[in-house]
Design a protein around this motif. Structure first.
Motif, PDB file in Angstrom:
ATOM      1  N   ASP A 102       0.818  -1.103  -0.077  1.00 25.41           N
ATOM      2  CA  ASP A 102      -0.049  -0.125  -0.138  1.00 25.41           C
ATOM      3  C   ASP A 102       0.834   1.139  -0.121  1.00 25.41           C
ATOM      4  O   ASP A 102       1.998   1.284   0.534  1.00 25.41           O
ATOM      5  CB  ASP A 102      -0.901   0.084   1.125  1.00 25.41           C
ATOM      6  CG  ASP A 102      -1.947  -0.946   0.924  1.00 25.41           C
ATOM      7  OD1 ASP A 102      -2.658  -1.178   0.266  1.00 25.41           O
ATOM      8  OD2 ASP A 102      -2.513  -1.561   1.995  1.00 25.41           O
ATOM      9  N   SER A 122      -3.944   0.039  -2.159  1.00 27.95           N
ATOM     10  CA  SER A 122      -4.023   1.456  -1.898  1.00 27.95           C
ATOM     11  C   SER A 122      -3.128   2.412  -2.425  1.00 27.95           C
ATOM     12  O   SER A 122      -1.933   2.214  -2.277  1.00 27.95           O
ATOM     13  CB  SER A 122      -4.276   1.695  -0.386  1.00 27.95           C
ATOM     14  OG  SER A 122      -4.761   2.995  -0.053  1.00 27.95           O
ATOM     15  N   ASP A 142      -7.712   1.316  -4.255  1.00 35.17           N
ATOM     16  CA  ASP A 142      -8.193   2.672  -3.814  1.00 35.17           C
ATOM     17  C   ASP A 142      -6.886   3.598  -4.469  1.00 35.17           C
ATOM     18  O   ASP A 142      -5.811   3.659  -3.900  1.00 35.17           O
ATOM     19  CB  ASP A 142      -8.088   2.723  -2.357  1.00 35.17           C
ATOM     20  CG  ASP A 142      -8.588   4.004  -1.723  1.00 35.17           C
ATOM     21  OD1 ASP A 142      -8.581   4.972  -2.561  1.00 35.17           O
ATOM     22  OD2 ASP A 142      -8.618   4.167  -0.572  1.00 35.17           O
TER      23      ASP A 142
END
Length: 201
Positions: A102, A122, A142
């Protein structure tokens, strides 16, 4: 023979601060739930390492190599993670049950994620310019508020990915999988660039 620092070592729940390993070889080392703060690993070769539940804060990993490294729940915050070929790491063959990496408030430009399954990744508030996501699976990713200037999305699965507030992306609706993908105006108009249409007032 290169110097493989920490060879066959194991570190668990350790915090490394202001560590400088620029242009070094770090080989076959397990890092579990470790935190790296303001560390410099510029052009460092991470060879056969395992990064499990680790966090990098304000670190510089520009042009680092992740040869055959295993990553799970590894997070980068406010860090420079530029020019990395993530496809050189050791990734699970099947669908990942959790995000491998992430990025939050990071610079990840000039990196490569070709062909990787990155479900749930993410990439938030990042600068991700000239990044290659060809054939990658970003289902549920995301990607909010990230600058994707000159990044390549080609045969990329963006099912239920969230690009709200993202900027400068060019994503073809015919060459990528867009199902339930979120975009926000006015940047969503860039989706029309790849279509052979004419917009009028």
């Amino acid at each position: 023979m290169p110097n493989l620092l920490f060879g066959d070592a194991q570190f668990e729940d350790e915090e490394f601060r202001d560590l400088v390993l620029d242009r070094q070889d770090v080989g076959y080392t397990d890092f579990r739930e470790c935190t790296f703060v303001r560390c410099s690993l510029r052009e460092t070769v991470l060879r056969g390492c395992r990064l499990l539940g680790c966090t990098f804060r304000e670190c510089d990993l520009s042009l680092a190599q992740v040869r055959d490294c295993s990553l799970r729940n590894t997070r980068f915050e406010h860090s420079k993670v530029i020019g990395i070929n993530w496809a050189a790491a050791a990734w699970p063959n099947g669908k990942p049950l959790f995000p491998s990496v992430d990025f939050a408030d990071c610079a990840i430009s000039y990196s490569t994620f070709i062909g990787l399954r990155l479900n749930g990744i993410s990439i938030v508030r990042c600068v991700a310019r000239d990044v290659d996501f060809t054939n990658a699976d970003l289902t549920g990713a995301d990607c909010r508020h990230t600058d994707f200037a000159d990044s390549l999305f080609f045969h990329t699965n963006l099912t239920e990915a969230d690009f709200s507030g993202a900027t400068n992306y060019i994503i073809s609706a015919t060459l990528n999988t867009l199902k339930g993908t979120k975009f926000s105006f006015p940047d969503a108009l860039d989706l029309l660039r790849a279509l052979d249409i004419v917009l009028t007032d």
